[in-house]
Design an enzyme around this catalytic site. Sequence first.
Site, PDB file in Angstrom:
ATOM      1  N   TYR A 181       1.572  -0.050 -23.831  1.00  0.00           N
ATOM      2  CA  TYR A 181       0.336  -0.604 -24.392  1.00  0.00           C
ATOM      3  C   TYR A 181      -0.524   0.521 -24.979  1.00  0.00           C
ATOM      4  O   TYR A 181      -0.993   0.440 -26.122  1.00  0.00           O
ATOM      5  CB  TYR A 181      -0.431  -1.365 -23.305  1.00  0.00           C
ATOM      6  CG  TYR A 181      -1.625  -2.143 -23.817  1.00  0.00           C
ATOM      7  CD1 TYR A 181      -1.474  -3.417 -24.365  1.00  0.00           C
ATOM      8  CD2 TYR A 181      -2.910  -1.613 -23.754  1.00  0.00           C
ATOM      9  CE1 TYR A 181      -2.567  -4.132 -24.832  1.00  0.00           C
ATOM     10  CE2 TYR A 181      -4.009  -2.320 -24.220  1.00  0.00           C
ATOM     11  CZ  TYR A 181      -3.836  -3.578 -24.756  1.00  0.00           C
ATOM     12  OH  TYR A 181      -4.930  -4.287 -25.215  1.00  0.00           O
ATOM     13  N   LYS A 185      -1.459   1.089 -28.967  1.00  0.00           N
ATOM     14  CA  LYS A 185      -2.837   1.034 -29.472  1.00  0.00           C
ATOM     15  C   LYS A 185      -3.230   2.355 -30.139  1.00  0.00           C
ATOM     16  O   LYS A 185      -3.929   2.353 -31.150  1.00  0.00           O
ATOM     17  CB  LYS A 185      -3.796   0.665 -28.342  1.00  0.00           C
ATOM     18  CG  LYS A 185      -3.570  -0.742 -27.771  1.00  0.00           C
ATOM     19  CD  LYS A 185      -3.810  -1.817 -28.821  1.00  0.00           C
ATOM     20  CE  LYS A 185      -3.682  -3.221 -28.263  1.00  0.00           C
ATOM     21  NZ  LYS A 185      -3.898  -4.265 -29.273  1.00  0.00           N
TER      22      LYS A 185
HETATM   23  N1  LIG Z   1      -8.267  -9.365 -23.459  1.00  0.00           N
HETATM   24  C1  LIG Z   1      -8.675  -8.121 -23.352  1.00  0.00           C
HETATM   25  O1  LIG Z   1      -9.281  -7.728 -22.335  1.00  0.00           O
HETATM   26  C2  LIG Z   1      -8.441  -7.149 -24.479  1.00  0.00           C
HETATM   27  C3  LIG Z   1      -9.097  -5.911 -24.445  1.00  0.00           C
HETATM   28  C4  LIG Z   1      -8.925  -5.016 -25.495  1.00  0.00           C
HETATM   29  C5  LIG Z   1      -8.088  -5.335 -26.552  1.00  0.00           C
HETATM   30  N2  LIG Z   1      -7.445  -6.536 -26.555  1.00  0.00           N
HETATM   31  C6  LIG Z   1      -6.566  -6.815 -27.691  1.00  0.00           C
HETATM   32  O2  LIG Z   1      -7.054  -7.917 -28.419  1.00  0.00           O
HETATM   33  C7  LIG Z   1      -5.959  -8.601 -29.051  1.00  0.00           C
HETATM   34  C8  LIG Z   1      -6.055 -10.077 -28.693  1.00  0.00           C
HETATM   35  O3  LIG Z   1      -5.977 -10.199 -27.303  1.00  0.00           O
HETATM   36  P1  LIG Z   1      -6.319 -11.554 -26.531  1.00  0.00           P
HETATM   37  O4  LIG Z   1      -7.084 -11.184 -25.323  1.00  0.00           O
HETATM   38  O5  LIG Z   1      -6.891 -12.542 -27.499  1.00  0.00           O
HETATM   39  O6  LIG Z   1      -4.869 -11.968 -26.071  1.00  0.00           O
HETATM   40  P2  LIG Z   1      -4.187 -13.428 -26.048  1.00  0.00           P
HETATM   41  O7  LIG Z   1      -2.950 -13.280 -25.260  1.00  0.00           O
HETATM   42  O8  LIG Z   1      -5.191 -14.456 -25.631  1.00  0.00           O
HETATM   43  O9  LIG Z   1      -3.867 -13.666 -27.585  1.00  0.00           O
HETATM   44  C9  LIG Z   1      -2.834 -12.997 -28.263  1.00  0.00           C
HETATM   45  C10 LIG Z   1      -2.251 -13.964 -29.272  1.00  0.00           C
HETATM   46  O10 LIG Z   1      -1.183 -13.286 -29.949  1.00  0.00           O
HETATM   47  C11 LIG Z   1      -0.160 -14.242 -30.151  1.00  0.00           C
HETATM   48  N3  LIG Z   1       1.130 -13.564 -30.336  1.00  0.00           N
HETATM   49  C12 LIG Z   1       1.863 -12.896 -29.410  1.00  0.00           C
HETATM   50  N4  LIG Z   1       3.019 -12.465 -29.937  1.00  0.00           N
HETATM   51  C13 LIG Z   1       3.014 -12.861 -31.249  1.00  0.00           C
HETATM   52  C14 LIG Z   1       3.916 -12.713 -32.323  1.00  0.00           C
HETATM   53  N5  LIG Z   1       5.102 -12.080 -32.161  1.00  0.00           N
HETATM   54  N6  LIG Z   1       3.589 -13.226 -33.526  1.00  0.00           N
HETATM   55  C15 LIG Z   1       2.421 -13.878 -33.691  1.00  0.00           C
HETATM   56  N7  LIG Z   1       1.521 -14.083 -32.717  1.00  0.00           N
HETATM   57  C16 LIG Z   1       1.812 -13.559 -31.496  1.00  0.00           C
HETATM   58  C17 LIG Z   1      -0.168 -15.097 -28.881  1.00  0.00           C
HETATM   59  O11 LIG Z   1       0.496 -16.325 -29.064  1.00  0.00           O
HETATM   60  C18 LIG Z   1      -1.665 -15.227 -28.615  1.00  0.00           C
HETATM   61  O12 LIG Z   1      -2.184 -16.391 -29.201  1.00  0.00           O
HETATM   62  C19 LIG Z   1      -4.672  -7.936 -28.538  1.00  0.00           C
HETATM   63  O13 LIG Z   1      -4.208  -7.023 -29.485  1.00  0.00           O
HETATM   64  C20 LIG Z   1      -5.145  -7.202 -27.286  1.00  0.00           C
HETATM   65  O14 LIG Z   1      -4.356  -6.083 -27.026  1.00  0.00           O
HETATM   66  C21 LIG Z   1      -7.601  -7.446 -25.553  1.00  0.00           C
END
Ligand SMILES: NC(=O)c1ccc[n+]([C@@H]2O[C@H](COP(=O)([O-])OP(=O)(O)OC[C@H]3O[C@@H](n4cnc5c(N)ncnc54)[C@H](O)[C@@H]3O)[C@@H](O)[C@H]2O)c1
Length: 280
Positions: A181, A185
Amino acid sequence: MNNMAQFQLNGFAIVVGAAGGVGKEVGLSFAEAGAKGILFADIDYEAATKVAEASKALALSPTYRALSVKVDVVDVNSVQGMIDLTAKEFGRIDYCINAAGVDVAEYVPFDQTDPDDYDRVLGINTKGIFLVTRAVAKFMQSQEPAQITLKRHGARDLGRGSIVNVSSAMALVAVPNKVPYTTSKHAITGLTRACAMDYKSAGIRCNQVCPVWIRTPMLEEEFQRVPETAAFVKKVAAVGRPLESDEVASACVYLCSPSAVYINGTTLTLDSAILAGPIV
Ligand SMILES: NC(=O)c1ccc[n+]([C@@H]2O[C@H](COP(=O)([O-])OP(=O)(O)OC[C@H]3O[C@@H](n4cnc5c(N)ncnc54)[C@H](O)[C@@H]3O)[C@@H](O)[C@H]2O)c1
C-alpha cells in the site's frame, strides 16, 4: 449555494471508484457543485449505478446527466471503453477523479509480504491510475480549452482538463506492515508529477490529494483488523476524529474549480497537522 464562480464547476466528469466511500461522495459533491454530467465508473457496476441515480436529486445544473459503467482499472480495454463512452455521451471530459483503490490483504512486515498481494495492490492503486490517466489525458488533449467569465475578474482560460488522484498520506510517509500500500501510494506522487510535466503545455492539470484516515468502509475494516487504530487517530489528529469523505471530496472539487487553475503537479495533504512535525 455561494455566488463565487471561482468555486463552481461547469464541465463533465469521470469519477473512477465511484461506488466507494470516497468516490461516492466525490460524485455527489461534483453534482452539487454544478457539473453538467458525471460518469460513475467502478468495478461494482450496481453500486455505481445507485450513486449515479442518487446524484440526480442533488445536481445544480438543470441539464445534469448521470451515467454509470463497469470498469476494471487494470484492464486497458475496459479503461478505453470508459473513456470512449464518456466522449460519446458528453463530448468533453473536463475532470477525472481517480478514487479506486484497495488495501493490503494482510498487515504483515516486509519479509512476510506476499509478492502476489504486492502485484495486486500496485496493479489497482498505481497501474490503474496510470492507465486511466494515460487514456483520459489523450482525450483531453484533443478538446478545446474551456473558458469561463468570473464575475468581478472577467474571462479566464481553464485549460483542457483537471485530473485528481486520490492518494493517501502513505504517499509521503510509511507506517509499519503495509509495504504494498505504502509503495503504491508513493508511486502516485511520481505519476502525478510526471503527468503534470508531460501535459502542462497542453493545459491539463494533475494533482493528488493525500488524506489520512477517512471515515469509510475501508477504515471500519482497518479498525477491526487493528483495534488500537481508533484511539490512535483520536490522539494524533488535531481535530480528534478521522476525516469525513465529504472533506476529501471538497478538496477534489477545489482542485477542479476555476480557483485552482494555477495548481498543477502538487500534493494537497489532508492530515490535521499529523505530518507537520513529530507527534508530541
Ligand atoms: N478510507 C481511508 O481511510 C483512506 C485513507 C486514505 C486514502 N484512501 C484512498 O482513497 C481511495 C478510496 O478509498 P475508499 O475508502 O473510498 O475505499 P472503498 O473500498 O470504499 O472504495 C474503493 C472503490 O474502488 C473500487 N475498485 C476496486 N478495485 C477496482 C478496479 N480494479 N477497478 C475499478 N474499481 C475498483 C471498489 O469497487 C470501490 O468501490 C483509495 O485509493 C484509498 O487508498 C482511503
